[in-house]
Design an enzyme around this catalytic site. Structure first.
Site, mmCIF file in Angstrom:
data_model
loop_
_atom_site.group_PDB
_atom_site.id
_atom_site.type_symbol
_atom_site.label_atom_id
_atom_site.label_comp_id
_atom_site.label_asym_id
_atom_site.label_seq_id
_atom_site.Cartn_x
_atom_site.Cartn_y
_atom_site.Cartn_z
ATOM 1 N N CYS A 123 0.886 -1.161 0.000
ATOM 2 C CA CYS A 123 0.000 0.000 0.000
ATOM 3 C C CYS A 123 0.922 1.209 0.000
ATOM 4 C CB CYS A 123 -0.917 0.021 1.212
ATOM 5 S SG CYS A 123 -1.981 1.508 1.262
ATOM 6 N N CYS A 126 -0.565 4.459 2.395
ATOM 7 C CA CYS A 126 -0.648 4.369 3.863
ATOM 8 C C CYS A 126 -0.341 2.941 4.290
ATOM 9 C CB CYS A 126 -2.001 4.850 4.368
ATOM 10 S SG CYS A 126 -3.407 4.136 3.491
ATOM 11 N N SER A 127 -1.348 2.206 4.749
ATOM 12 C CA SER A 127 -1.108 0.824 5.172
ATOM 13 C C SER A 127 -2.348 -0.036 4.984
ATOM 14 C CB SER A 127 -0.652 0.785 6.634
ATOM 15 O OG SER A 127 -1.639 1.393 7.474
ATOM 16 N N CYS A 128 -3.086 0.191 3.893
ATOM 17 C CA CYS A 128 -4.269 -0.625 3.612
ATOM 18 C C CYS A 128 -3.849 -2.092 3.539
ATOM 19 C CB CYS A 128 -4.911 -0.199 2.309
ATOM 20 S SG CYS A 128 -5.566 1.481 2.331
#
Length: 218
Positions: A123, A126-128
């Site tokens: 991702c 961000c941090s999906c």
């Protein structure tokens, strides 16, 4: 709000109130996102949109998710060709067959590794992450180094994880978003013929389903 951004996906079945999880104030001052989360949560409770119990229940549910759930799905796909086809065609519906609810806020897709293609998930913004199948993401997945380098030099990053991809195998990078999550369906090791689903699931790690590892037989 999306479930993989640490915001719970909840129903609207209002029940008894239960105190939400308390912050550990000994850990130091809250960060900007923690302050925002607390403000939004308090507002939703105050307006009657959600109850503290609903939020706490969903937090508990998320905390209970582990990579073992995804490993079970991979093992079923390895042993049931028809299920694998359904899993790739309509991931949410196929998971529902196993009693796995991944919610509706984000779409899920399966990227199948083959002899010609190796898939890896990242991702970049961000941090999906597919928390509903793999649980909490590892710290390195959220790091700027992994997020920025994987799309530029995927083979180099994979090599640092101990995964060497032959030159004749393509490396495909899938960039998760707030609306779309991926899970890698790794290749089944040839030496596992006749293994049960439980035995197969035991060799499927979290990193295998991100694409930074391959199943190995010890």
């Amino acid at each position: 709000m999306h479930d993989d951004h640490d915001h719970p996906n909840v129903s609207h079945d209002h029940g008894h109130h239960r105190a939400p999880p308390q912050k550990d104030h000994d850990a130091g001052p809250m960060g900007a996102y923690e302050v925002l989360e607390e403000a939004v949560r308090s507002l939703l409770i105050e307006k009657g949109v959600l109850t503290a119990e609903e939020i706490a229940t969903q937090v508990d549910l998320m905390d209970s998710r582990t990579p073992a759930l995804g490993a079970r799905v991979v093992a079923r796909a390895w042993t049931d060709r028809a299920f694998k086809k359904r899993l790739i065609a309509d991931t949410r519906a196929a998971l529902a067959e196993l009693g796995i609810d991944i919610g509706t806020l984000a779409e899920f897709r399966v990227a199948e590794n083959t002899a010609e293609v190796h898939n890896v998930i990242v991702c970049t913004l961000c941090s999906c992450y597919p928390k509903m199948l793999l649980g909490i993401p590892p710290a390195w997945y959220k790091s700027l180094a992994y997020r920025s380098r994987t799309v530029v030099d995927p083979r180099g990053v994979l090599a640092e994880f101990g995964v060497s991809i032959p030159d004749d195998v393509a490396v495909r990078v899938h960039d998760s978003t707030a609306d779309l999550r991926y899970i890698v369906l790794p290749m089944r090791p040839r030496a596992t013929k006749g293994w049960s689903e439980e035995q197969l699931a035991a060799i499927v790690t979290r990193d295998c389903m991100i694409g930074t590892a391959v199943p190995r037989i010890s």
